[in-house]
Motif scaffolding. Structure first.
Motif, short mmCIF file in Angstrom:
data_model
loop_
_atom_site.label_atom_id
_atom_site.label_comp_id
_atom_site.label_asym_id
_atom_site.label_seq_id
_atom_site.Cartn_x
_atom_site.Cartn_y
_atom_site.Cartn_z
N TYR A 170 0.84 -1.20 0.00
CA TYR A 170 0.00 0.00 0.00
C TYR A 170 0.87 1.26 0.00
N ASP A 171 1.89 1.29 0.88
CA ASP A 171 2.74 2.48 0.98
C ASP A 171 3.49 2.74 -0.33
N ASP A 174 0.98 3.89 -3.00
CA ASP A 174 0.52 5.24 -2.68
C ASP A 174 1.59 6.27 -3.00
N TYR A 177 1.87 6.61 -6.78
CA TYR A 177 0.70 7.29 -7.35
C TYR A 177 0.74 8.79 -7.05
N ALA A 178 1.33 9.14 -5.90
CA ALA A 178 1.42 10.56 -5.55
C ALA A 178 2.31 11.32 -6.52
N GLU A 188 -6.40 3.58 -8.02
CA GLU A 188 -7.25 4.02 -6.91
C GLU A 188 -8.07 2.86 -6.37
N LEU A 191 -5.77 0.68 -4.33
CA LEU A 191 -5.50 1.29 -3.03
C LEU A 191 -6.69 1.10 -2.08
#
Length: 561
Positions: A170-171, A174, A177-178, A188, A191
């Motif tokens: 997840y990290d 994320d 994606y950021a 999305e 996530l």
């Protein structure tokens, strides 16, 4: 004489119980509100084994005739079960009635208690020492009890490994994606999926320790929506485990766990200073065999000097003084049997258990939630409290201090307890807080208005909406008047005198005169639009025609008050 004659209307069975000191006089007085002996005995059978035996609750049961279908009792039992037991539901064919009215309140309450009993027995079978069930409990009913909390189940090695893998995935996703420039629905969605899996692991079941459940109990009641509300983990003082240390008397109980707390002297009959007995006579007691203990008078003189020196030092350290006071407060609020502080500070906190429905207000719920949150964080044993407070940051200390101090505030007006200066200070405090009951969320409900006389209801509407609006409802029966008045007062910011920060001392007649100076046309323009159709149609006629005998009755009632 009339009051004594009224008491004669109480069932002989209840009077016999009164003679045996099984019923209090104020309860007998409450039963006298009804002449129906069968109903009186039925109510007593219902409340005799519960905690709710206050006079106001008895009066409510005796005077209650119908129950709305959206009442929590009706929702809990259900219309089908109620009708199957022979109950009748009255329906309004012309207006929305939210399911109608249950006509037999006594039958409904009996069904509620029967079902509560079954639910309580099922919960008791889970290993609790006791279960107490009621439709509602008075505010502060858990006072004096220690509470234990359930703990989440330990994660297995496989679950921990899976959690770490999901968190890492997840990290990484994320973070990647950021940095992306364009939105991607697939990422999305992934996530969201990973987040849901992590939440499912975090929200694993919580269990109580079986050994703790064996000494603790549960309160079972009905929430506002009719669902069963279960609050477990309460330990009564008499159920606290006792740990004997020498020949300590039972009166020397203390500590957060309720056990017998020694004051540092195992024999229980010596004086302890800095953790050491100074007049222990269990050993050598003669000059020939050793040194005699110091005389009690000398010990008193020396410790008095030490006390003053400590006071002087404490006065020079504001931070430690604050923590010391906070320590004393927390001991009294959260550790009922742990007065382990050298500060002679005492707190008093009224429970106001006689106020029906107080525990269900938003303010009571916020206080309870805040209290439980701190209760979870505080150490189980009072011995670790001082170090815990030293480790808190300043903001947390201040928040805990404010919570403890807030529980001592008492601005209740009682006819037998004259304390005008304290009540004046409550107003000063309220102004300093910029406090207002309207902002706090208080509104004049139908239930509140139903407790007023018709004259008082009309006065409230006159104050908030003008004399013309009051005239439109002055001919109504009280229950309908209360309902329409509640709608008229909605959004008006009107408050009854006891809730106003500074009570207006102007006489009622003067207030009516001021309200009467308002333009009739302006008042009607502002209020008729808010009235239901059948009232709006009568607005013009009611403003032109003289007040009827019903209006006179309202005036007589106001004069009588």
């Amino acid at each position: 004489m009339r009051q004594r004659l009224r008491l004669a209307s109480v069932s002989l069975r209840l009077l016999d119980l009164y003679e045996k000191d099984e019923i209090r006089l104020e309860q007998i007085m409450a039963f006298s509100i009804s002449d129906d002996h069968a109903r009186q005995e039925q109510v007593w059978e219902r409340i005799s084994s519960s905690q709710m035996q206050e006079p106001y609750y008895i009066r409510r049961l005796l005077t209650e005739t119908t129950v709305r279908a959206d009442d929590r009792r009706a929702v809990y039992v259900g219309a089908e079960a109620y009708e199957a037991a022979g109950g009748v539901i009255l329906r309004d064919l012309f207006e929305q009635d939210s399911g109608g009215w249950f006509q037999d309140a006594a039958l409904l309450e009996q069904l509620v208690f029967d079902r509560l009993k079954m639910d309580a027995e099922a919960i008791r079978a889970e290993g609790w020492k006791w279960v107490e069930a009621a439709i509602s409990f008075p505010y502060g009913h858990t006072s004096g009890m220690r509470r234990i909390y359930a703990e989440a189940q330990e994660l297995s090695a496989e679950e921990m490994e899976r959690y770490d893998a999901l968190k890492a995935e997840y990290d990484k996703l994320d973070a990647d994606y950021a940095r992306a420039e364009d939105a991607d629905e697939a990422i999305e969605a992934k996530l969201d999926q990973l987040g849901a899996e992590l939440d499912s692991i975090d929200d694993r079941p919580q269990n109580y320790d079986p050994a703790q459940k064996a000494i603790a109990g549960v309160f079972v009641t009905l929430a506002a929506d009719g669902k069963l509300q279960v609050e477990g983990g309460f330990v009564r003082s008499e159920d606290e485990p006792r740990t004997e240390t020498g020949d300590v008397d039972e009166g020397e109980e203390g500590g957060a766990d309720g056990g017998t707390r020694s004051n540092g002297d195992d024999d229980g009959d010596g004086i302890v200073v800095n953790g050491k007995p100074v007049n222990d006579t269990s050993g050598d007691d003669g000059e020939d065999d050793g040194v005699k203990p110091l005389p009690d008078r000398l010990v008193f003189d020396l410790t008095a000097q030490r006390t003053l020196a400590l006071r002087n030092a404490l006065a020079d350290d504001v931070d430690i003084a604050f923590i010391a006071a906070l320590h004393a407060f927390v001991l009294q609020v959260f550790y009922r049997f742990a007065p382990d502080t050298c500060l002679e500070i005492s707190l008093k906190s009224g429970s106001f258990s006689q106020v029906d429905g107080l525990a269900e207000t938003s303010w009571a719920k916020e206080i309870a939630e805040r209290h439980d949150a701190w209760d979870r964080d505080l150490p189980d044993q009072a011995d670790g409290l001082w170090d815990f407070l030293l480790g808190l940051d300043e903001a947390c200390r201040k928040a805990l201090f404010a919570h403890c101090v807030s529980l001592t505030l008492n601005a209740v007006v009682e006819p037998w307890n004259r304390r005008p200066k304290a009540l004046e200070h409550a107003d000063v405090l309220g102004r300093s807080l910029q406090f207002d009951m309207v902002d706090a969320g208080w509104t004049p409900t139908v239930e509140f208005l139903g407790r007023l006389t018709k004259a008082r209801i009309l006065q409230a509407v006159r104050e908030a909406r003008g004399a013309d609006s009051a005239q439109l409802i002055d001919h109504m029966k009280k229950d309908i008047m209360a309902r329409e008045a509640a709608r008229l007062l909605e959004g008006s910011n009107w408050l009854p005198e006891p809730l106003r920060l500074e009570v207006d001392e102007v006489a009622t007649d003067a207030g009516d005169a001021v309200a009467g100076d308002m333009s009739d046309e302006a008042a009607l323009d502002g209020d008729v639009a808010e009235l239901p159709a059948f009232l709006a149609d009568d607005a013009d006629s009611s403003s032109d025609e003289p007040v009827t005998s019903d209006g006179d009755e309202a005036d007589h009632l106001q004069a009588a008050e």
